[in-house]
Design a protein around this motif. Structure first.
Motif, PDB file in Angstrom:
ATOM      1  N   MET A  38       0.832  -1.209   0.000  1.00  0.00           N
ATOM      2  CA  MET A  38       0.000   0.000   0.000  1.00  0.00           C
ATOM      3  C   MET A  38       0.865   1.258   0.000  1.00  0.00           C
ATOM      4  N   SER A  39       1.985   1.264   0.751  1.00  0.00           N
ATOM      5  CA  SER A  39       2.824   2.449   0.852  1.00  0.00           C
ATOM      6  C   SER A  39       3.403   2.852  -0.497  1.00  0.00           C
ATOM      7  N   LYS A  40       3.647   1.873  -1.388  1.00  0.00           N
ATOM      8  CA  LYS A  40       4.189   2.169  -2.712  1.00  0.00           C
ATOM      9  C   LYS A  40       3.148   2.808  -3.617  1.00  0.00           C
ATOM     10  N   LEU A  41       1.881   2.669  -3.287  1.00  0.00           N
ATOM     11  CA  LEU A  41       0.808   3.216  -4.109  1.00  0.00           C
ATOM     12  C   LEU A  41       0.437   4.641  -3.724  1.00  0.00           C
ATOM     13  N   ILE A  42       0.841   5.072  -2.539  1.00  0.00           N
ATOM     14  CA  ILE A  42       0.463   6.395  -2.058  1.00  0.00           C
ATOM     15  C   ILE A  42       1.178   7.457  -2.901  1.00  0.00           C
ATOM     16  N   GLN A  82      -3.117   4.017  16.124  1.00  0.00           N
ATOM     17  CA  GLN A  82      -3.377   3.585  17.498  1.00  0.00           C
ATOM     18  C   GLN A  82      -4.290   2.372  17.540  1.00  0.00           C
ATOM     19  N   TYR A  83      -5.378   2.401  16.791  1.00  0.00           N
ATOM     20  CA  TYR A  83      -6.308   1.274  16.773  1.00  0.00           C
ATOM     21  C   TYR A  83      -5.655   0.010  16.221  1.00  0.00           C
ATOM     22  N   ASN A  84      -4.820   0.162  15.202  1.00  0.00           N
ATOM     23  CA  ASN A  84      -4.142  -1.003  14.610  1.00  0.00           C
ATOM     24  C   ASN A  84      -3.153  -1.651  15.572  1.00  0.00           C
ATOM     25  N   ARG A  85      -2.742  -0.919  16.588  1.00  0.00           N
ATOM     26  CA  ARG A  85      -1.831  -1.462  17.594  1.00  0.00           C
ATOM     27  C   ARG A  85      -2.566  -1.803  18.888  1.00  0.00           C
ATOM     28  N   GLY A  86      -3.886  -1.850  18.806  1.00  0.00           N
ATOM     29  CA  GLY A  86      -4.688  -2.253  19.960  1.00  0.00           C
ATOM     30  C   GLY A  86      -4.723  -1.239  21.070  1.00  0.00           C
ATOM     31  N   LYS A  87      -4.475   0.024  20.740  1.00  0.00           N
ATOM     32  CA  LYS A  87      -4.469   1.079  21.748  1.00  0.00           C
ATOM     33  C   LYS A  87      -5.749   1.905  21.654  1.00  0.00           C
ATOM     34  N   ASN A  88      -6.229   2.346  22.806  1.00  0.00           N
ATOM     35  CA  ASN A  88      -7.367   3.265  22.800  1.00  0.00           C
ATOM     36  C   ASN A  88      -6.927   4.622  22.273  1.00  0.00           C
ATOM     37  N   ALA A  89      -7.858   5.324  21.677  1.00  0.00           N
ATOM     38  CA  ALA A  89      -7.539   6.641  21.135  1.00  0.00           C
ATOM     39  C   ALA A  89      -7.080   7.573  22.254  1.00  0.00           C
ATOM     40  N   SER A  90      -5.952   8.211  22.047  1.00  0.00           N
ATOM     41  CA  SER A  90      -5.439   9.162  23.049  1.00  0.00           C
ATOM     42  C   SER A  90      -4.976  10.426  22.329  1.00  0.00           C
ATOM     43  N   LEU A  91      -5.837  10.917  21.441  1.00  0.00           N
ATOM     44  CA  LEU A  91      -5.539  12.098  20.650  1.00  0.00           C
ATOM     45  C   LEU A  91      -6.487  13.229  21.036  1.00  0.00           C
ATOM     46  N   TYR A  92      -5.940  14.420  21.120  1.00  0.00           N
ATOM     47  CA  TYR A  92      -6.715  15.583  21.522  1.00  0.00           C
ATOM     48  C   TYR A  92      -6.202  16.802  20.751  1.00  0.00           C
ATOM     49  N   PHE A  93      -6.857  17.935  20.938  1.00  0.00           N
ATOM     50  CA  PHE A  93      -6.281  19.200  20.506  1.00  0.00           C
ATOM     51  C   PHE A  93      -6.283  20.128  21.708  1.00  0.00           C
ATOM     52  N   TRP A  94      -5.599  21.240  21.585  1.00  0.00           N
ATOM     53  CA  TRP A  94      -5.545  22.202  22.689  1.00  0.00           C
ATOM     54  C   TRP A  94      -5.723  23.599  22.127  1.00  0.00           C
ATOM     55  N   ARG A  95      -6.619  24.361  22.723  1.00  0.00           N
ATOM     56  CA  ARG A  95      -6.815  25.760  22.329  1.00  0.00           C
ATOM     57  C   ARG A  95      -7.309  26.545  23.532  1.00  0.00           C
ATOM     58  N   TRP A 149       5.251  14.319   5.804  1.00  0.00           N
ATOM     59  CA  TRP A 149       3.908  13.747   5.970  1.00  0.00           C
ATOM     60  C   TRP A 149       3.881  12.238   5.757  1.00  0.00           C
ATOM     61  N   GLN A 150       4.729  11.711   4.872  1.00  0.00           N
ATOM     62  CA  GLN A 150       4.744  10.266   4.653  1.00  0.00           C
ATOM     63  C   GLN A 150       5.342   9.525   5.849  1.00  0.00           C
ATOM     64  N   SER A 151       6.331  10.142   6.502  1.00  0.00           N
ATOM     65  CA  SER A 151       6.940   9.527   7.689  1.00  0.00           C
ATOM     66  C   SER A 151       6.015   9.567   8.888  1.00  0.00           C
ATOM     67  N   ALA A 152       5.000  10.428   8.844  1.00  0.00           N
ATOM     68  CA  ALA A 152       4.049  10.508   9.955  1.00  0.00           C
ATOM     69  C   ALA A 152       3.277   9.212  10.128  1.00  0.00           C
ATOM     70  N   GLY A 153       3.302   8.349   9.106  1.00  0.00           N
ATOM     71  CA  GLY A 153       2.616   7.069   9.183  1.00  0.00           C
ATOM     72  C   GLY A 153       3.206   6.103  10.199  1.00  0.00           C
ATOM     73  N   SER A 154       4.401   6.408  10.705  1.00  0.00           N
ATOM     74  CA  SER A 154       5.011   5.557  11.738  1.00  0.00           C
ATOM     75  C   SER A 154       5.291   6.334  13.020  1.00  0.00           C
ATOM     76  N   GLN A 205       3.944   4.629  16.363  1.00  0.00           N
ATOM     77  CA  GLN A 205       4.795   3.503  16.765  1.00  0.00           C
ATOM     78  C   GLN A 205       6.083   4.005  17.413  1.00  0.00           C
ATOM     79  N   GLN A 206       6.659   5.050  16.845  1.00  0.00           N
ATOM     80  CA  GLN A 206       7.887   5.619  17.395  1.00  0.00           C
ATOM     81  C   GLN A 206       7.657   6.146  18.810  1.00  0.00           C
ATOM     82  N   LEU A 207       6.536   6.847  19.013  1.00  0.00           N
ATOM     83  CA  LEU A 207       6.240   7.398  20.335  1.00  0.00           C
ATOM     84  C   LEU A 207       5.956   6.299  21.342  1.00  0.00           C
ATOM     85  N   LEU A 208       5.300   5.224  20.907  1.00  0.00           N
ATOM     86  CA  LEU A 208       5.036   4.096  21.813  1.00  0.00           C
ATOM     87  C   LEU A 208       6.321   3.433  22.261  1.00  0.00           C
ATOM     88  N   VAL A 209       7.258   3.312  21.342  1.00  0.00           N
ATOM     89  CA  VAL A 209       8.562   2.714  21.688  1.00  0.00           C
ATOM     90  C   VAL A 209       9.314   3.623  22.660  1.00  0.00           C
TER      91      VAL A 209
END
Length: 259
Positions: free
Chosen positions: A1-5, A162-175, A243-248, A251-255
């Motif tokens: 899939m990544s090669k098709l983006i 997050q969902y693909n790694r079995g994690k609950n959503a932990s995303l927010y915004f701040w304003r 933006w393409q590297s944002a796809g990982s 995972q980087q933050l979890l590690v």
């Protein structure tokens, strides 16, 4: 899939990420028009008894026009000719059927009043572009909602990671009510990580303004900027991620956080 983006972020946002957009020789305009028609005519009726499907489709278009904005049900209902209760029910319907998702504010006591309403995003930006009648990705380059669509694309991808790694959503915004804002806050075991999302392909010093403000309040030095270019860089105030590297990134933050 990544090669098709596609290599250009506007093309990726316009094409969306439904597999048929890449697996079959079908125009994305036709694909999403058919998808929306079938969703409205079939799925909506099965999930909830919506009698006026034309008004519901207008409601979807109005939601697309507010992508990346703080949700105002009263304004949305007024523009569509429906009451507040119906607007709230239809937002829940779009959310439960994975057309949209709501990003809620991150509450931290920084001594200022914070925005409490969620922001509205689309799970797939191909659907949003179709609802906005954007004819091609070239037209998206100069579209007034380009920034919101790119923001939606990146945050939706974070959510999927997050969902693909079995994690609950932990995303927010701040304003805060003064106008300072962070596009996305990722909660980790080592604390919240601010992420600014920029559609531009060239890095500018102004990209780091809100992160620096947030870091000063939070006493933190962490932060990321995701931008429309390809090169990853380290700047004094934040790590810059193409933006393409944002796809990982999740995972980087979890590690890094030991999760």
């Amino acid at each position: 899939m990544s090669k098709l983006i596609p290599s250009q972020i506007e093309a990726a946002v316009y094409n969306g990420f439904y597999p048929r957009a890449y697996a079959e020789k079908i125009s994305v305009e036709r694909l999403y028009n058919n998808y929306i028609r079938l969703y409205v005519e079939r799925d909506v009726r099965q999930i909830k008894n919506v009698s006026d499907l034309n008004t519901f489709q207008k409601f979807m278009k109005l939601c697309a026009g507010r992508i990346g904005q703080v949700l105002n049900l009263t304004s949305l209902g007024n523009d569509c000719g429906i009451n507040h209760s119906t607007a709230k029910a239809w937002i829940s319907l779009l959310e439960s059927s994975y057309i949209i998702f709501l990003l809620y504010p991150h509450y931290t006591n920084f001594g200022k009043r914070l925005i409490k309403a969620p922001k509205l995003y689309f799970v797939d930006t191909g659907v949003a572009c179709s609802l906005l009648n954007i004819p091609s990705f070239e037209d998206l380059v100069t579209h007034y909602l380009r920034g919101g669509l790119v923001e939606s694309c990146i945050i939706s991808d974070f959510l999927k990671q997050q969902y693909n790694r079995g994690k609950n959503a932990s995303l927010y915004f701040w304003r805060d009510q003064v106008g300072h804002e962070i596009d996305c806050i990722i909660d980790t075991s080592k604390g919240p990580i601010p992420v600014e999302i920029k559609s531009a392909q060239t890095i500018a010093q102004s990209f780091f303004k809100e992160i620096k403000y947030w870091q000063a309040l939070n006493g933190s030095s962490n932060g990321y900027v995701v931008y429309g270019g390809k090169e990853n860089q380290r700047w004094p105030d934040a790590r810059v991620v193409g933006w393409q590297s944002a796809g990982s990134l999740i995972q980087q933050l979890l590690v890094e956080s030991g999760n």
